[in-house]
Design a protein around this motif. Structure first.
Motif, PDB file in Angstrom:
ATOM      1  N   ARG A 134     -10.949   3.294  -4.099  1.00  0.00           N
ATOM      2  CA  ARG A 134     -10.764   2.360  -2.988  1.00  0.00           C
ATOM      3  C   ARG A 134     -10.002   1.117  -3.443  1.00  0.00           C
ATOM      4  NH1 ARG A 134     -16.009   4.239  -2.055  1.00  0.00           N
ATOM      5  NH2 ARG A 134     -16.958   2.390  -3.016  1.00  0.00           N
TER       6      ARG A 134
ATOM      7  N   ASP B 100      -6.388  -0.285  -2.106  1.00  0.00           N
ATOM      8  CA  ASP B 100      -6.127  -1.681  -1.746  1.00  0.00           C
ATOM      9  C   ASP B 100      -4.868  -2.181  -2.452  1.00  0.00           C
ATOM     10  OD1 ASP B 100      -8.402  -1.769  -0.163  1.00  0.00           O
ATOM     11  OD2 ASP B 100      -9.642  -2.730  -1.705  1.00  0.00           O
TER      12      ASP B 100
ATOM     13  N   TYR C 178      -1.665  -0.643  -0.898  1.00  0.00           N
ATOM     14  CA  TYR C 178      -1.304  -1.235   0.386  1.00  0.00           C
ATOM     15  C   TYR C 178      -0.865  -2.687   0.238  1.00  0.00           C
ATOM     16  CZ  TYR C 178      -2.122   2.659   3.461  1.00  0.00           C
ATOM     17  OH  TYR C 178      -1.994   3.856   4.106  1.00  0.00           O
ATOM     18  N   GLU C 179      -1.446  -3.399  -0.723  1.00  0.00           N
ATOM     19  CA  GLU C 179      -0.991  -4.768  -0.974  1.00  0.00           C
ATOM     20  C   GLU C 179       0.421  -4.775  -1.543  1.00  0.00           C
ATOM     21  OE1 GLU C 179      -3.963  -6.198  -3.606  1.00  0.00           O
ATOM     22  OE2 GLU C 179      -5.503  -6.388  -2.045  1.00  0.00           O
TER      23      GLU C 179
ATOM     24  N   ALA D 271       2.168   0.497   3.009  1.00  0.00           N
ATOM     25  CA  ALA D 271       2.037   1.772   3.713  1.00  0.00           C
ATOM     26  C   ALA D 271       1.961   2.898   2.688  1.00  0.00           C
ATOM     27  CB  ALA D 271       3.217   2.005   4.647  1.00  0.00           C
TER      28      ALA D 271
ATOM     29  N   PHE E  90      -7.517   6.560   1.594  1.00  0.00           N
ATOM     30  CA  PHE E  90      -6.153   6.408   2.101  1.00  0.00           C
ATOM     31  C   PHE E  90      -5.950   6.877   3.541  1.00  0.00           C
ATOM     32  CE2 PHE E  90      -5.347   6.239  -2.470  1.00  0.00           C
ATOM     33  CZ  PHE E  90      -4.386   5.239  -2.553  1.00  0.00           C
TER      34      PHE E  90
ATOM     35  N   PRO F  65      -7.630   6.942   6.482  1.00  0.00           N
ATOM     36  CA  PRO F  65      -7.816   6.062   7.649  1.00  0.00           C
ATOM     37  C   PRO F  65      -6.663   5.092   7.844  1.00  0.00           C
ATOM     38  CG  PRO F  65      -9.874   6.295   6.459  1.00  0.00           C
ATOM     39  CD  PRO F  65      -8.820   6.923   5.602  1.00  0.00           C
ATOM     40  N   ARG F  66      -6.157   4.538   6.761  1.00  0.00           N
ATOM     41  CA  ARG F  66      -5.047   3.590   6.871  1.00  0.00           C
ATOM     42  C   ARG F  66      -3.732   4.306   7.172  1.00  0.00           C
ATOM     43  NH1 ARG F  66      -6.593  -0.856   2.187  1.00  0.00           N
ATOM     44  NH2 ARG F  66      -7.601   0.917   1.170  1.00  0.00           N
TER      45      ARG F  66
ATOM     46  N   GLU G  87      -3.860   4.822  10.827  1.00  0.00           N
ATOM     47  CA  GLU G  87      -3.652   3.542  11.506  1.00  0.00           C
ATOM     48  C   GLU G  87      -2.180   3.146  11.507  1.00  0.00           C
ATOM     49  OE1 GLU G  87      -5.332  -1.075  11.261  1.00  0.00           O
ATOM     50  OE2 GLU G  87      -6.210   0.509  10.017  1.00  0.00           O
ATOM     51  N   GLN G  88      -1.424   3.547  10.485  1.00  0.00           N
ATOM     52  CA  GLN G  88       0.013   3.253  10.454  1.00  0.00           C
ATOM     53  C   GLN G  88       0.736   3.836  11.658  1.00  0.00           C
ATOM     54  OE1 GLN G  88       0.277   3.914   5.632  1.00  0.00           O
ATOM     55  NE2 GLN G  88       1.749   4.963   6.924  1.00  0.00           N
TER      56      GLN G  88
END
Length: 281
Positions: A71, A75, A78-79, A83, A125, A127-128, A131-132
């Motif tokens: 996790r 992070d 994505y930072e 994406a 990864f 879920p994000r 969301e993209q």
């Protein structure tokens, strides 16, 4: 997903073998790379190789069996890039022997990496990625041992059958929820990797003694990998599968007739024949 240039790929187990080949192939497609491996030195070798070729790449040592660490890696990705479009849950380990001979630590180690590592990647990864609301693809590395069960590799087969099943479920879930994501399961046969040397990364807390049955299957797997196809061929097949949205990625066409024969045997209630894991095209 057909357009790779400028997009972001995550590859675990990127320090060597199929993982390094995937990273190189995706970089050649113009992707930005986020790489992970439990071996810092091997990971740095891949990172510097790609960076030297002009790729935009970030890399972090990672034990995929540690959910919190995965996790945190997500992070970081994505930072850094904002994406993720391709997720390759590729890290894997092997040890063998008779199911009644080998200790529980063998099974715990392989499930931790081969199965829970994939689950951690998906949960950190996907879920994000959903969301993209962009096209994307998840590739989970299983094995032909996740399609055909052979003796002396029970723990490995259990983890790879589970990885296959998880990926089929994931693909169906993407479809029924209307997601733009797709999923593929990679089932390599003999590939020139160091999977037979996976014990180099085995945690001391899960160490176990060597037995004759384990030594036998280690030698078999060593021979298969030594005579196997280059990992670059596997990476080519993965990129093709992502473009064509192919679910099952086989590295050896000679396994396809075996799948049909296995299905017939099961439909008739028979034990399937033993697979030939040294099949080559």
């Amino acid at each position: 997903m057909r357009d790779f240039a400028g997009r972001v790929a995550v590859v675990t187990g990127a320090g060597s073998g199929i993982g390094r080949a995937l990273a190189r192939r995706l970089a050649a497609e113009g992707m930005r790379l986020a790489l992970a491996d439990i071996e810092p030195g091997a990971l740095e070798g891949t990172r510097s190789l790609l960076a030297g070729g002009g790729a935009e790449v970030t890399a972090r040592p990672l034990d995929v069996g540690d959910g919190a660490a995965v996790r945190a890696f997500a992070d970081h990705v994505y930072e850094t890039f904002g994406a993720v479009h391709v997720l390759c849950n590729n890290a894997g380990v092997f040890t063998g022997g008779q199911m009644w001979t080998r200790p529980f630590a063998d099974f715990e180690w392989m499930f931790r990496v081969n199965t829970f590592g994939v689950l951690h990647g998906v949960q950190a990864f996907v879920p994000r990625m959903i969301e993209q609301d962009t096209e994307g693809h998840v590739v989970n590395t299983a094995s032909v041992a996740g399609l055909f069960a052979g003796p002396f590799s029970g723990g490995y087969a259990m983890t790879k059958f589970a990885t296959y099943a998880a990926t089929e479920v994931l693909a169906h879930e993407f479809a029924v929820t209307g997601s733009k994501l797709r999923a593929s399961v990679l089932c390599p046969g003999g590939v020139r990797t160091r999977i037979h040397e996976a014990a180099r990364n085995r945690p001391a807390s899960l160490d176990a003694g060597h037995t004759a049955d384990q030594a036998f299957i280690d030698e078999v797997i060593s021979n298969v990998t030594t005579k196997g196809i280059p990992p670059e061929d596997v990476a080519d097949a993965v990129v093709k599968a992502i473009r064509e949205e192919t679910f099952l990625i086989l590295t050896h066409e000679s396994y396809r007739p075996g799948l049909a024969a296995r299905a017939r045997a099961l439909a008739e209630g028979r034990l399937p024949d033993l697979p030939d894991f040294e099949s080559r095209d």
